[in-house]
Scaffold this motif. Structure first.
Motif, PDB file in Angstrom:
ATOM      1  N   TYR A   1      -3.865   1.211  -4.398  1.00  0.00           N
ATOM      2  CA  TYR A   1      -5.061   0.983  -5.374  1.00  0.00           C
ATOM      3  C   TYR A   1      -4.830   1.913  -6.164  1.00  0.00           C
ATOM      4  CZ  TYR A   1      -7.412  -2.692  -2.832  1.00  0.00           C
ATOM      5  OH  TYR A   1      -7.864  -3.654  -2.335  1.00  0.00           O
ATOM      6  N   SER A   2      -4.213   3.105  -5.950  1.00  0.00           N
ATOM      7  CA  SER A   2      -4.246   4.404  -6.869  1.00  0.00           C
ATOM      8  C   SER A   2      -3.111   3.809  -7.893  1.00  0.00           C
ATOM      9  CB  SER A   2      -3.696   5.865  -6.422  1.00  0.00           C
ATOM     10  OG  SER A   2      -2.642   5.500  -5.565  1.00  0.00           O
ATOM     11  N   THR A   3      -1.936   3.036  -7.657  1.00  0.00           N
ATOM     12  CA  THR A   3      -1.123   2.663  -8.602  1.00  0.00           C
ATOM     13  C   THR A   3      -1.624   1.442  -9.417  1.00  0.00           C
ATOM     14  OG1 THR A   3       0.413   2.579  -6.867  1.00  0.00           O
ATOM     15  CG2 THR A   3       1.584   2.482  -8.515  1.00  0.00           C
ATOM     16  N   LEU A   4      -2.633   0.588  -8.681  1.00  0.00           N
ATOM     17  CA  LEU A   4      -3.076  -0.402  -9.418  1.00  0.00           C
ATOM     18  C   LEU A   4      -4.074   0.232 -10.567  1.00  0.00           C
ATOM     19  CD1 LEU A   4      -4.271  -3.576  -8.140  1.00  0.00           C
ATOM     20  CD2 LEU A   4      -6.040  -2.491  -9.223  1.00  0.00           C
ATOM     21  N   TRP A   5      -5.012   1.300 -10.108  1.00  0.00           N
ATOM     22  CA  TRP A   5      -5.756   2.203 -11.289  1.00  0.00           C
ATOM     23  C   TRP A   5      -4.895   2.718 -12.342  1.00  0.00           C
ATOM     24  CZ3 TRP A   5     -10.915   2.285 -12.308  1.00  0.00           C
ATOM     25  CH2 TRP A   5     -11.280   3.375 -13.376  1.00  0.00           C
ATOM     26  N   TRP A   6      -3.841   3.139 -11.889  1.00  0.00           N
ATOM     27  CA  TRP A   6      -3.107   4.032 -13.013  1.00  0.00           C
ATOM     28  C   TRP A   6      -2.468   2.935 -13.871  1.00  0.00           C
ATOM     29  CZ3 TRP A   6       2.034   3.720 -14.399  1.00  0.00           C
ATOM     30  CH2 TRP A   6       2.343   4.533 -15.545  1.00  0.00           C
TER      31      TRP A   6
ATOM     32  N   GLY B   1      -9.000  -6.778   0.978  1.00  0.00           N
ATOM     33  CA  GLY B   1      -7.594  -6.370   0.485  1.00  0.00           C
ATOM     34  C   GLY B   1      -6.838  -5.355   1.141  1.00  0.00           C
ATOM     35  N   ALA B   2      -7.611  -4.166   1.105  1.00  0.00           N
ATOM     36  CA  ALA B   2      -7.015  -3.164   1.737  1.00  0.00           C
ATOM     37  C   ALA B   2      -6.733  -3.262   3.177  1.00  0.00           C
ATOM     38  CB  ALA B   2      -8.083  -1.961   1.738  1.00  0.00           C
ATOM     39  N   VAL B   3      -7.547  -3.895   3.870  1.00  0.00           N
ATOM     40  CA  VAL B   3      -7.257  -4.416   5.095  1.00  0.00           C
ATOM     41  C   VAL B   3      -5.779  -5.152   5.287  1.00  0.00           C
ATOM     42  CG1 VAL B   3      -7.972  -5.489   7.272  1.00  0.00           C
ATOM     43  CG2 VAL B   3      -9.434  -4.157   6.080  1.00  0.00           C
ATOM     44  N   LEU B   4      -5.816  -5.910   4.497  1.00  0.00           N
ATOM     45  CA  LEU B   4      -4.866  -7.228   4.312  1.00  0.00           C
ATOM     46  C   LEU B   4      -3.364  -6.329   4.152  1.00  0.00           C
ATOM     47  CD1 LEU B   4      -6.009 -10.187   2.030  1.00  0.00           C
ATOM     48  CD2 LEU B   4      -5.497 -10.085   4.452  1.00  0.00           C
TER      49      LEU B   4
ATOM     50  N   LEU C   1      -2.410  -4.147   7.112  1.00  0.00           N
ATOM     51  CA  LEU C   1      -1.998  -5.000   8.112  1.00  0.00           C
ATOM     52  C   LEU C   1      -0.645  -5.379   8.108  1.00  0.00           C
ATOM     53  CD1 LEU C   1      -4.899  -7.319   9.034  1.00  0.00           C
ATOM     54  CD2 LEU C   1      -4.070  -5.393  10.460  1.00  0.00           C
ATOM     55  N   ASN C   2      -0.112  -5.566   6.548  1.00  0.00           N
ATOM     56  CA  ASN C   2       1.269  -5.792   6.290  1.00  0.00           C
ATOM     57  C   ASN C   2       2.172  -4.659   6.001  1.00  0.00           C
ATOM     58  OD1 ASN C   2       1.369  -8.879   5.853  1.00  0.00           O
ATOM     59  ND2 ASN C   2      -0.671  -8.612   5.030  1.00  0.00           N
ATOM     60  N   GLY C   3       1.665  -3.457   6.536  1.00  0.00           N
ATOM     61  CA  GLY C   3       2.486  -2.371   6.319  1.00  0.00           C
ATOM     62  C   GLY C   3       2.451  -1.345   4.957  1.00  0.00           C
ATOM     63  N   TYR C   4       1.502  -1.769   4.151  1.00  0.00           N
ATOM     64  CA  TYR C   4       1.472  -1.092   2.740  1.00  0.00           C
ATOM     65  C   TYR C   4       0.240  -0.220   2.929  1.00  0.00           C
ATOM     66  CZ  TYR C   4       4.365  -5.179   1.181  1.00  0.00           C
ATOM     67  OH  TYR C   4       5.131  -6.002   1.169  1.00  0.00           O
ATOM     68  N   SER C   5       0.442   0.988   2.132  1.00  0.00           N
ATOM     69  CA  SER C   5      -0.655   1.902   2.217  1.00  0.00           C
ATOM     70  C   SER C   5      -1.480   1.568   1.141  1.00  0.00           C
ATOM     71  CB  SER C   5      -0.007   3.308   1.997  1.00  0.00           C
ATOM     72  OG  SER C   5      -0.902   4.001   1.141  1.00  0.00           O
ATOM     73  N   PRO C   6      -2.914   1.191   1.587  1.00  0.00           N
ATOM     74  CA  PRO C   6      -4.008   0.725   0.761  1.00  0.00           C
ATOM     75  C   PRO C   6      -4.149   1.848  -0.323  1.00  0.00           C
ATOM     76  CG  PRO C   6      -4.729   0.369   2.836  1.00  0.00           C
ATOM     77  CD  PRO C   6      -3.387   1.007   2.960  1.00  0.00           C
ATOM     78  N   LEU C   7      -4.092   3.122  -0.128  1.00  0.00           N
ATOM     79  CA  LEU C   7      -4.487   4.145  -0.793  1.00  0.00           C
ATOM     80  C   LEU C   7      -3.528   4.345  -1.972  1.00  0.00           C
ATOM     81  CD1 LEU C   7      -6.764   6.029  -0.996  1.00  0.00           C
ATOM     82  CD2 LEU C   7      -5.074   7.885  -0.116  1.00  0.00           C
TER      83      LEU C   7
ATOM     84  N   ILE D   1       5.627  -3.327  -9.273  1.00  0.00           N
ATOM     85  CA  ILE D   1       6.957  -2.774  -9.897  1.00  0.00           C
ATOM     86  C   ILE D   1       7.102  -1.419  -9.294  1.00  0.00           C
ATOM     87  CG2 ILE D   1       8.211  -1.968 -11.983  1.00  0.00           C
ATOM     88  CD1 ILE D   1       6.619  -4.104 -13.384  1.00  0.00           C
ATOM     89  N   ASN D   2       5.983  -0.614  -9.395  1.00  0.00           N
ATOM     90  CA  ASN D   2       6.051   0.700  -8.999  1.00  0.00           C
ATOM     91  C   ASN D   2       5.934   1.083  -7.368  1.00  0.00           C
ATOM     92  OD1 ASN D   2       6.095   1.089 -11.644  1.00  0.00           O
ATOM     93  ND2 ASN D   2       4.463   2.686 -11.603  1.00  0.00           N
ATOM     94  N   ALA D   3       5.064   0.331  -6.709  1.00  0.00           N
ATOM     95  CA  ALA D   3       4.784   0.522  -5.277  1.00  0.00           C
ATOM     96  C   ALA D   3       5.361  -0.559  -4.333  1.00  0.00           C
ATOM     97  CB  ALA D   3       3.361   0.830  -5.022  1.00  0.00           C
ATOM     98  N   GLY D   4       5.918  -1.580  -5.147  1.00  0.00           N
ATOM     99  CA  GLY D   4       6.712  -2.761  -4.349  1.00  0.00           C
ATOM    100  C   GLY D   4       5.655  -3.509  -3.539  1.00  0.00           C
ATOM    101  N   ILE D   5       4.345  -3.346  -3.904  1.00  0.00           N
ATOM    102  CA  ILE D   5       3.336  -4.402  -3.305  1.00  0.00           C
ATOM    103  C   ILE D   5       3.231  -5.604  -3.888  1.00  0.00           C
ATOM    104  CG2 ILE D   5       1.070  -4.476  -2.608  1.00  0.00           C
ATOM    105  CD1 ILE D   5       1.168  -1.290  -2.348  1.00  0.00           C
TER     106      ILE D   5
END
Lengths: 506, 374
Positions: free
Chosen positions: B66-71, B51-54, B57-63, B337-341
């Motif tokens: 995932y941190s927004t996802l965790w929060w 998922g992080a690689v995907l 590759l699409n120009g989002y920061s995985p870090l 909502i928060n990170a636009g991913i």
């Protein structure tokens, strides 16, 4: 010395020692038997040679060079061929297509199929291996399929041929043919390693024999300088029974009486045509025959697992309109099925769980629908001890047991119910001599306790050893009855192949 | 150095060698023992990694994602309770799958069974709304269970009577039910006072499930799911019915040999599986949605397959994987909502989890075959 395997060690997960410092030397042009019980490590050793497994330690020398074999591809390149116990053939392809399958440049071969056919024919003539290259595999008999496997190895170019229990699927006549064929191949310079657990074959075919027991080398000797008794002692570590002690059966009480039984096979074809026979209490009736002549359907039908038709059927004095689970339960029915792994056992279940397979829903193993673990374990422990099943813990998965011990579990479970009618189908297929002896004794004990036993087997030795009467089945019919007299064995073998020799036997 | 795990050595010449092999053997043994728990964890790690690689590759920061996802999933009490709210329907459909898969019955109809459960509960909640909660709540749940069980048994009946493949029939029944739901919320069950939205009227307040934490949406449906996970575990592993169910699933030949009525078991399993999914739909209505609309399930029935497969169809495991997938679902919404991913990532991760679980299964199958004993 063509091949020398030195101090081969192989340990499987869970500290199962498959081979422990086993060494093997094979001379150019000989037939070398690898003899041992099931689980002795024969197949593992050969699979290491063929590149299916990697040894944990040890060295293999071949044609004087140390070699390492990482996959069957390596061994094929070294001109080592193997015929597995379960054939590696594609049923829907022709003989020729199977033979070139997996070889480099299949398109080239396909384009030059005529040349392939010709080569197969030439090889066939050279070695006496006649198979039609155009025949589909599924149309061939088991014996012919085996010849295709051997041809496949020869076609690729083979100096050393390994055969894993090649006779276990053959009729007595086919076995004789195979052994003659192998003799011929050896005379032409091919070296053969022949895995078996049958003594007769060792003496019929081999130049030298190596015996393995419990993953260890017992010894290697010239076949001409050893005896049946010595090999038997090597193989099991003690003297083996030759004949079974038995009393004469004299019961007149009919337990099972069948008239005009008919059954169809999976394809809906009539597999059992109008079969009639009786089985008395305190009697073992053997049904001999080459597999595929209706025995499977007969057994499944009597066990109520497939629909059958009959004119009249009586079990324990009751006429049954239909064989149902309830009927059989009431009468006291035990069944040692043909295919223990496919039908008699549930492999991912524990040993203890397998012991209650037919009784999982009755007291004391189930109380108000809840499984009673302690009762189940105790019951398993009791049967394990009583029937000397070799298992460290009854909670272990039954997959981890050897074939012989798995069969002991089935036998223990079925006999513990003390059935009035015991149906036994292929009780010792693929199990070692120690377990075989045990199973025989248990079946005889059950007979002496008054049970009526119907024994179905393709192993003539077995039928003759155990039975009080022998019926021969061919193409869905019983074509004769013979007393279990050893002199009749070969004639029965001919009958099994459909030869009408009843008048001679009468 | 003598490795602690080693079971000792024999012989002196090859001392180090034997130790080495026995160490790897011991490690392998530890792996054998723990892989039951490791497999799902590795599958998840793999899925998150891919998922992080995907994303990268699409120009989002995985870090950041995932941190927004965790929060979003566990950041505060409200978010945590929202995870459990999302986990509840997944646990029911996961249990429905676990029961069916254990018996090797491929019930692909949890989605439809979920919907009929929701329909039945809505009907009871609206038309019998005058009943007091202590009658109405059990009644609406019973209606949901019955509806789901009947939908399941229909496919089960077709299977045992006509040998119709349940994969095909359950999927077809899904279509019927989902189209039927659309019809109901635009026609017969449509809210009378409203004319714009295709939805039913609100169910009676007497039919609402009590909330566990009053300020959140978390209701007792979650507790019911937990209790049912335990009950299903006991049913499958500790009862004679469960014995027969597992035996039938592993080896139907041997089950018939043991005189089990495999047809009856198939029917019962379909009823049980459908009933669990139906109860999931029921609790979704009574605990959360409070009315029926056409996407009351955004695919909970299908997600249940992943929930169950991840934990090898073990009902106790379903508790955890249900919460995991609930967290992914809830967290990814907040991530969007928060990170636009795009929260589509959630489906991608679920898909990869299933694929890696299958891959592990295949690997185990092959390696077992390869390491098989004589």
């Amino acid at each position: 010395m063509l091949l020398s395997m030195e101090k081969i060690n192989k340990i499987f997960p869970g500290n199962v020692v498959a081979t422990n410092n086993v060494s093997l030397e094979v001379r150019q042009g000989e037939i070398h038997c690898l003899l041992g019980e099931n689980g002795a490590g024969k197949t593992v050793l050969m699979n290491i040679l063929y590149g299916m497994y990697q040894p944990d330690s040890g060295q293999i020398y071949y044609k004087g060079q140390p070699i390492s074999i990482h996959s069957p591809k390596d061994s094929i390149e070294n001109r080592i061929g193997m015929v597995h116990q379960h054939f590696m053939l594609v049923e829907t392809l022709t003989v020729a297509e199977n033979i070139i399958l997996g070889q480099w440049k299949p398109w080239k071969n396909l384009k030059e199929m005529e040349k392939v056919h010709e080569r197969i024919k030439n090889l066939g003539e050279e070695y006496g291996l006649f198979v039609n290259p155009n025949a589909l595999i599924r149309e061939l008999s088991v014996g012919e399929q085996q010849r295709v496997e051997i041809l496949k190895a020869l076609y690729r170019g083979t100096d050393l041929l390994i055969l894993d229990e090649p006779t276990s699927v053959l009729t007595p006549q086919e076995t004789v043919q195979l052994l003659n064929l192998l003799r011929g191949l050896a005379d032409k310079g091919l070296t053969i390693i022949f895995i078996t657990h049958k003594f007769e074959e060792v003496f019929q075919v081999s130049d030298r024999v190596t015996v393995l027991r419990d993953g260890q080398l017992v010894g290697t000797t010239d076949t001409a300088q050893t005896t049946f008794g010595e090999l038997a002692k090597w193989m099991v570590g003690r003297e083996v029974f030759m004949d079974l002690d038995r009393s004469k059966s004299n019961s007149k009480e009919v337990v099972l009486s069948v008239r005009g039984l008919q059954a169809t096979d999976e394809r809906g074809l009539l597999a059992v045509k109008d079969v009639s026979f009786d089985v008395h209490a305190n009697e073992i009736v053997g049904i001999a025959g080459v597999s595929g002549n209706g025995q499977t359907e007969l057994a499944l039908g009597l066990a109520g697992l497939i629909e059958i038709k009959y004119d009249r059927l009586e079990l324990c004095g009751q006429e049954l309109k239909k064989i149902t689970a309830k009927n059989l339960d009431r009468i006291g029915f035990g069944h040692i099925p043909e295919d223990r792994q496919g039908m008699g056992l549930i492999l991912p279940f524990s040993v203890a769980e397998n012991f209650i397979l037919g009784e999982y829903n009755s007291e004391p193993y189930s109380h108000y629908g809840f499984l009673q673990n302690r009762q189940i374990i105790n019951h398993a422990q009791l049967l394990v001890n009583k029937f000397s099943v070799r298992v460290s813990n009854v909670k272990e998965e039954i997959t981890n047991l050897s074939g012989g011990n798995q069969q002991k579990v089935v036998v223990a479970r079925e006999l513990n119910r003390n059935p009035n009618f015991l149906l036994v189908n292929q009780p010792t297929r693929g199990i070692d001599i120690g377990a075989t002896e045990f199973v025989y004794q248990q079946i005889l004990k059950q007979r002496d306790a008054g049970s009526a036993v119907l024994l179905i087997s393709t192993d003539l030795e077995e039928v003759f050893k155990l039975s009080d009467r022998v019926l021969v089945m061919f193409e869905g019919q019983i074509i004769g009855e013979v007393p279990p007299d050893r002199e009749q064995i070969f004639k029965v073998g001919l009958m099994m192949a459909g030869k009408q020799v009843e008048e001679e036997l009468a | 150095m003598q490795p602690q795990l080693s079971s000792g050595s024999s012989g002196k010449a090859s001392h180090s060698k034997i130790n080495k092999t026995s160490l790897s053997r011991d490690l392998r043994f530890v792996w054998e023992r723990s892989k039951k728990f490791l497999t799902p964890l590795v599958a998840i790690a793999l899925a998150l990694g891919i998922g992080a690689v995907l994303m990268y590759l699409n120009g989002y920061s995985p870090l950041r994602a995932y941190s927004t996802l965790w929060w979003g999933a566990f950041g505060n009490l409200r978010n945590i309770s929202e995870v459990l709210v999302k986990a509840t329907p997944l646990m029911f459909t996961g249990l429905a799958m676990a029961v069916a898969f254990r018996a090797s019955i491929w019930n692909m109809g949890a989605e439809g069974q979920f919907f009929v459960g929701a329909i039945a509960t809505t009907w009871v909640g609206i038309h019998l709304g005058y009943l007091p909660p202590w009658i109405l709540i059990p009644l609406e749940m019973a209606a949901g269970i019955m509806a789901g069980a009947l939908a399941g048994m229909l496919a089960g009946y077709l299977k045992v009577r006509f040998n119709a493949n349940e994969v095909v029939t359950t999927i077809m029944i899904n279509y019927l039910i989902i189209i039927g739901t659309n019809y109901l919320v635009t026609g017969p069950m449509k809210e009378v006072t409203q004319d714009s939205f295709p939805q039913s009227a609100l169910i009676s307040a007497n039919a609402f499930l009590p909330r566990i934490v009053p300020t959140t949406r978390l209701n007792i449906g979650f507790l019911i799911a937990i209790v049912l996970s335990i009950i299903m575990y006991l049913l499958i592993f500790k009862t004679s019915f469960g014995y027969a169910l597992r035996a039938t699933g592993i080896n139907p030949e041997a089950a018939r040999f043991a005189r089990m009525d495999t047809k009856k078991i198939a029917l019962l399993v379909m009823a049980l599986s459908g009933g669990l999914a139906g109860l999931g739909g029921s609790i979704e209505i009574a605990g959360l949605a409070h009315r029926l609309f056409s996407n009351v399930s955004p695919g909970y029935g299908w997600d249940g397959i992943a929930v169950s497969l991840l934990v090898n169809n073990n009902p106790l495991g379903v508790m955890f994987s249900g919460i995991l997938f609930g967290a992914l679902r809830s967290g990814s919404e907040i991530m969007q909502i928060n990170a636009g991913i795009p929260s589509v990532l959630n489906s991608a991760i679920q898909g990869i989890v299933i694929l890696s679980v299958i891959a592990f299964g295949a690997y185990r199958f092959i390696s077992n075959k390869k390491e098989g004993k004589e």
